[in-house]
Design an enzyme around this catalytic site. Structure first.
Site, mmCIF file in Angstrom:
data_model
loop_
_atom_site.group_PDB
_atom_site.id
_atom_site.type_symbol
_atom_site.label_atom_id
_atom_site.label_comp_id
_atom_site.label_asym_id
_atom_site.label_seq_id
_atom_site.Cartn_x
_atom_site.Cartn_y
_atom_site.Cartn_z
ATOM 1 N N GLU A 136 101.409 44.597 57.180
ATOM 2 C CA GLU A 136 101.703 43.164 57.273
ATOM 3 C C GLU A 136 100.497 42.385 56.772
ATOM 4 O O GLU A 136 99.361 42.783 57.008
ATOM 5 C CB GLU A 136 101.999 42.736 58.715
ATOM 6 C CG GLU A 136 103.296 43.281 59.290
ATOM 7 C CD GLU A 136 103.109 44.600 60.018
ATOM 8 O OE1 GLU A 136 104.112 45.267 60.325
ATOM 9 O OE2 GLU A 136 101.926 44.975 60.253
ATOM 10 N N TYR A 148 97.420 44.312 47.118
ATOM 11 C CA TYR A 148 98.404 45.302 47.562
ATOM 12 C C TYR A 148 99.472 45.524 46.492
ATOM 13 O O TYR A 148 99.898 46.668 46.263
ATOM 14 C CB TYR A 148 99.039 44.855 48.880
ATOM 15 C CG TYR A 148 98.048 44.759 50.014
ATOM 16 C CD1 TYR A 148 97.071 45.723 50.193
ATOM 17 C CD2 TYR A 148 98.087 43.690 50.916
ATOM 18 C CE1 TYR A 148 96.150 45.629 51.228
ATOM 19 C CE2 TYR A 148 97.180 43.602 51.958
ATOM 20 C CZ TYR A 148 96.205 44.574 52.104
ATOM 21 O OH TYR A 148 95.306 44.480 53.130
#
Length: 201
Positions: A136, A148
């Site tokens: 998250e 990411y």
């Protein structure tokens, strides 16, 4: 991470995530949680150091590290007087490696250390036979989301009001299968390029 590293890991959590408490239960996890895996980067003699190269690595990256001025893979655990500058970790459950923290001391940020920790985390998850990785990240943290995405994480959902300091939403990001040829080949290219870049600094 070793037990002796826990106080400094908690310091990093305080510096990086002052509104997100409590910190991960590092000590309990190291003592009794086989699902938990933590790595640290530390500074030694003006070098930035990360974990020892794992025997299972497909690419023997030591050749890129010969003569490195900024980055080394040390043997054994850091001594107590060595300063830990970054920490990362995940829990491995039912084939899913869930990243629970990636933090670098503010004075060492924007030097590629966070990316190197992420690389090391993916490597470790692969050696532990994780099928996918997930995490998250704050909706407002576009820089982290970009990093990411670079390493194959894709938006797969949103957790509403996830962060208790300001009730900000969290973006859920997940990789494709880590064992897929496409993921492995792209990851190895990115890893090699980043290590060469840091060695050259």
């Amino acid at each position: 991470m070793r037990l002796a590293d826990v106080p400094q890991a908690i310091e990093i959590d305080r510096e990086c995530f002052p509104t997100q408490w409590p910190a991960p239960p590092y000590r309990n996890d190291l003592l009794s949680n086989r699902l938990a895996h933590y790595l640290v980067a530390y500074e030694k003699d003006n070098h930035i150091a990360s974990i020892e190269e794992m025997e299972q690595h497909e690419i023997r990256i030591n050749r890129f590290l010969a003569g490195a001025r900024r980055l080394i893979y040390p043997k054994g655990a850091p001594h107590s007087n060595q300063r830990i500058i970054g920490v990362t970790g995940f829990w491995l459950m039912a084939g899913e490696a869930h990243i629970i923290t990636v933090g670098v001391r503010p004075s060492y940020q924007r030097q590629g250390i966070g990316e190197f920790l992420l690389i090391s985390t993916v490597d470790l998850a692969m050696t532990q036979h994780a099928e996918v990785m997930t995490l998250e990240v704050r909706l407002s943290n576009s820089a982290a989301q970009a990093l990411y995405r670079k390493y194959g994480f894709k938006k797969t959902g949103v957790r509403k009001s996830y962060y208790n300091d300001n009730y900000e939403d969290a973006v859920i990001m997940t990789t494709d299968m880590l064992s897929s040829d496409s993921f492995k080949s792209q990851f190895q290219l990115l890893k090699q390029a980043h290590i060469e870049k840091m060695v050259a600094i």
